[in-house]
Enzyme design. Structure first.
Site, mmCIF file in Angstrom:
data_model
loop_
_atom_site.group_PDB
_atom_site.id
_atom_site.type_symbol
_atom_site.label_atom_id
_atom_site.label_comp_id
_atom_site.label_asym_id
_atom_site.label_seq_id
_atom_site.Cartn_x
_atom_site.Cartn_y
_atom_site.Cartn_z
ATOM 1 N N LYS A 1 -45.500 131.921 -25.925
ATOM 2 C CA LYS A 1 -45.090 130.517 -26.049
ATOM 3 C C LYS A 1 -44.549 130.088 -24.692
ATOM 4 O O LYS A 1 -43.335 130.042 -24.469
ATOM 5 C CB LYS A 1 -44.052 130.381 -27.163
ATOM 6 C CG LYS A 1 -44.044 129.022 -27.793
ATOM 7 C CD LYS A 1 -43.379 129.041 -29.137
ATOM 8 C CE LYS A 1 -43.033 127.668 -29.626
ATOM 9 N NZ LYS A 1 -44.144 126.715 -29.688
HETATM 10 N N1 PXG Z 1 -49.356 127.189 -32.510
HETATM 11 C C1 PXG Z 1 -48.887 126.659 -31.357
HETATM 12 C C2 PXG Z 1 -49.783 126.571 -30.181
HETATM 13 C C3 PXG Z 1 -47.546 126.206 -31.305
HETATM 14 O O1 PXG Z 1 -47.087 125.695 -30.162
HETATM 15 C C4 PXG Z 1 -47.258 126.851 -33.627
HETATM 16 C C5 PXG Z 1 -48.586 127.299 -33.609
HETATM 17 C C6 PXG Z 1 -46.445 127.050 -34.851
HETATM 18 O O2 PXG Z 1 -45.534 128.130 -34.674
HETATM 19 P P1 PXG Z 1 -44.160 128.228 -35.491
HETATM 20 O O3 PXG Z 1 -43.554 129.529 -35.061
HETATM 21 O O4 PXG Z 1 -43.348 127.053 -35.079
HETATM 22 O O5 PXG Z 1 -44.514 128.197 -36.928
HETATM 23 C C7 PXG Z 1 -46.724 126.298 -32.449
HETATM 24 C C8 PXG Z 1 -45.308 125.810 -32.373
HETATM 25 C C9 PXG Z 1 -45.272 119.685 -31.209
HETATM 26 C C10 PXG Z 1 -44.756 121.066 -30.924
HETATM 27 O O6 PXG Z 1 -44.747 118.706 -30.645
HETATM 28 C C11 PXG Z 1 -45.239 122.150 -31.616
HETATM 29 C C12 PXG Z 1 -44.787 123.442 -31.325
HETATM 30 C C13 PXG Z 1 -43.878 123.605 -30.340
HETATM 31 C C14 PXG Z 1 -43.397 122.534 -29.647
HETATM 32 C C15 PXG Z 1 -43.808 121.242 -29.925
HETATM 33 O O7 PXG Z 1 -46.216 119.554 -32.017
HETATM 34 N N2 PXG Z 1 -45.347 124.429 -32.067
#
Ligand code: PXG
Length: 294
Positions: free
Chosen positions: A151
């Protein structure tokens, strides 16, 4: 009143929470982040998010400048200082201040900040009608490049995908990997329901090992579904009974069309509804309490 931001060991008013223009997080996207939520004063899946942050940092050879215990404390204090019960928490660790070259050895001290605030990615009505998703041309980055399991602060690939989705008049973009299999959406993992089977792409298909994804797989099993991590093609989504996306910010949101084709009935389905309900109950029950006197 503005927020109090945790910045390099201190809580400061947001107007004073400033980062140097020489910070490599800004100059090069050299850093990692996490997004967490608290529900009713409890931080959901705190340990899972901290673990992923340390793994992401290790993946780019960046040392988080706090021990896990100290970071846990800092997150709690930031939420408390802002008197938040239901919040969205962002932890960011960058390579820190360096010179204009990209060599990370010139950055002696990582920068760390924590923002505890709110987030709403989609209006409530979208959870009832579902999202319109389109397949975008931008492909998921290869593992050999910035591994999608990290991330990192390099989200331009995802942002370009989001721009494509926006231009197509859709709510989200479906990103395929270089082999043509489904990876994930721009900031959410994807699931399909086929009868009693709940399927999502494996991490090696180029997806972030989402914390919500893992919780949903567990909930699926406890609801009696057969949960599979397997490669999916767009066809698997076109012919699915139901489809939904998962992420900390978006939580669980139905996807009711892909590339203009309705998925299933074209309306959010019953299995998605059951999983959403089970998720809500778990989220308020299981978090780590921020306020001791409750
Ligand atoms: N895939 C990606 C590429 C992410 O960035 C998720 C899946 C979901 O992961 P979690 O652990 O949260 O269930 C993420 C996380 C936005 C935004 O504005 C989204 C994320 C992070 C920051 C901003 O949509 N997602």
């Amino acid at each position: 009143m503005g927020l109090l931001i945790y910045l390099n060991g201190k809580l400061v008013p947001e107007e004073q929470a400033k980062i140097s223009v020489f910070d490599h997080g800004l100059l090069y996207g050299d850093g990692v982040f996490e997004g967490l939520r608290s529900y009713q004063g409890r931080i959901f899946c705190l340990e899972e998010h901290l673990q992923r942050l340390y793994w992401s940092a290790h993946g780019i050879m960046l040392e988080v400048p706090l021990s896990r215990q100290a970071l846990r404390q800092a997150v709690m204090e930031t939420v408390k200082a802002n008197k938040l019960k239901d919040s969205y928490i962002r932890i960011v660790v960058t390579r820190g201040v360096g010179d204009l070259g990209l060599d990370p050895r010139k950055c002696p001290r990582p920068t760390i900040f924590i923002i505890a605030s709110k987030i709403q990615l989609y209006p409530e009505s979208y959870y009832e009608k579902g999202l319109k998703v389109v397949t975008v041309a931008t492909r998921r980055n290869l593992h050999e490049s910035v591994n999608p399991a990290i991330k990192s602060l390099n989200y331009l690939n995802n942002i370009l995908a989001k721009i494509e989705a926006n231009h197509a008049g859709a709510d989200e973009g479906l990103i395929l990997n270089h082999a043509g299999y489904v990876s994930e959406c721009t900031g959410e993992n994807i699931f399909v329901v086929h009868g009693q089977v709940l399927a999502t792409p494996p991490v090696h298909a180029g997806v972030l090992a989402g914390v919500t994804r893992k919780v949903v797989m567990e909930l699926g099993r406890s609801l009696g579904l057969e949960v599979r991590e397997q490669n999916l093609t767009r066809h698997d989504i076109y012919v699915a009974d139901e489809c939904f996306l998962t992420g900390t910010a978006a939580e669980i949101i139905p996807a009711t069309s892909l590339d203009g084709r309705p998925i299933g009935t074209g309306r959010p389905g019953p299995t998605t509804g059951r999983i959403r309900q089970a998720f809500k109950e778990k989220a308020i029950r299981e978090g780590i309490p921020v306020y001791e006197t409750e």
